[in-house]
Scaffold this active site. Sequence first.
Site, PDB file in Angstrom:
ATOM      1  N   ASP A 100       0.821  -1.211   0.000  1.00 17.11           N
ATOM      2  CA  ASP A 100       0.000   0.000   0.000  1.00 17.11           C
ATOM      3  C   ASP A 100       0.856   1.263   0.000  1.00 17.11           C
ATOM      4  OD1 ASP A 100      -2.292  -1.470  -0.065  1.00 17.11           O
ATOM      5  OD2 ASP A 100      -2.826  -1.178   2.041  1.00 17.11           O
ATOM      6  N   ASN A 144      -5.452   8.176   1.987  1.00 16.50           N
ATOM      7  CA  ASN A 144      -5.844   7.358   3.137  1.00 16.50           C
ATOM      8  C   ASN A 144      -6.222   8.215   4.339  1.00 16.50           C
ATOM      9  OD1 ASN A 144      -5.818   4.770   2.195  1.00 16.50           O
ATOM     10  ND2 ASN A 144      -4.012   4.105   3.325  1.00 16.50           N
ATOM     11  N   LYS A 183       2.535  13.147  26.154  1.00 15.66           N
ATOM     12  CA  LYS A 183       1.977  14.483  26.344  1.00 15.66           C
ATOM     13  C   LYS A 183       0.751  14.627  25.446  1.00 15.66           C
ATOM     14  CE  LYS A 183       5.042  16.182  29.228  1.00 15.66           C
ATOM     15  NZ  LYS A 183       4.684  16.632  30.595  1.00 15.66           N
ATOM     16  N   TYR A 217      -4.802   2.782   9.046  1.00 11.96           N
ATOM     17  CA  TYR A 217      -4.536   3.219  10.424  1.00 11.96           C
ATOM     18  C   TYR A 217      -5.838   3.398  11.203  1.00 11.96           C
ATOM     19  CZ  TYR A 217      -1.958   5.951  14.018  1.00 11.96           C
ATOM     20  OH  TYR A 217      -1.388   6.421  15.174  1.00 11.96           O
ATOM     21  N   ALA A 218      -6.864   3.925  10.538  1.00  7.82           N
ATOM     22  CA  ALA A 218      -8.141   4.176  11.220  1.00  7.82           C
ATOM     23  C   ALA A 218      -8.723   2.894  11.804  1.00  7.82           C
ATOM     24  CB  ALA A 218      -9.134   4.820  10.254  1.00  7.82           C
ATOM     25  N   MET A 219      -8.607   1.789  11.071  1.00  9.21           N
ATOM     26  CA  MET A 219      -9.126   0.519  11.566  1.00  9.21           C
ATOM     27  C   MET A 219      -8.342   0.070  12.798  1.00  9.21           C
ATOM     28  SD  MET A 219      -9.636  -3.086   9.491  1.00  9.21           S
ATOM     29  CE  MET A 219      -7.875  -3.354   9.252  1.00  9.21           C
TER      30      MET A 219
END
EC number: 2.7.1.23
Length: 270
Positions: free
Chosen positions: A63, A131, A142, A174-176
């Site tokens: 990807d 994406n 932080k 990344y969201a998954m």
Amino acid sequence: MKLLLMSRIDSEETLAYTRTLGIDLENVGFQIIYDTATASALEVNGVPLSSADPDAVVAIGGDGTILLCIQQMNIQRPIIGINRGEVGFLADLEPEEAFSFLKELKPGFPVERRMRIDLSVDGKPLGTALNEAVIVTSRPAKMLRFSVLVDGVRAEQFRGDGLLISTPTGSTAYAMSAGGPIIDPRIEGFLLVPLAPYMLSSRPHLICATRTLAVRLEASKPAHLVLDGQRTIDLGDQATIEMTRSPEPAQFIDVNRNFFSKVEQKLRNL
């Protein structure tokens, strides 16, 4: 037809596959060109992807290779990915089937358009993401404080390690991993996924793509903005990141496969 081949260049096996594929396609009548980096690795002539004019682009890798390819195109060309990576959610072809599919490619092939996000910071254009765009703290442990504005109206305020703004295409990336839902890529919208939020009430949001989205950093703490894992930008104190749907979507050659069937297969192989 003219095809541009772009390969990941950190794998000798993938480069050898790319060389063979290019020769095989030339033997059945295609004009084959290579992007500059791939050509250098193969010791052949190449052209910059930003100025090339192929009928389609073939990205051979994972990807990351496909995302890099789309980032480098000044004008979006139809693209298809051949999976030589680990999972390859964006790659529709496996190496053993790629030549059989590509040799049948004819002018007028169907294309599926995928939403991208145009981003700017404090009014300065920064680029486009297919994406996701990720806002993360520059200092581990932080937290950052955010306000999310939709059409200029504050819709959410929270603290956390960061905020991920994804397209439906990026919902399997990344969201998954961050707990977001899988979204049909034919839907157009902004998926907001808080990263390690302080309050459990901070949940993912899906916002219509016709709206204007902005994220404002509310405290003077260092942060980064990362586009598609390819580019990192330092954010100034109390920066405002503006996001709109790009007028130029990515174009994927349609291989006529069910999206959810592909996702199920990819997840099963993880």
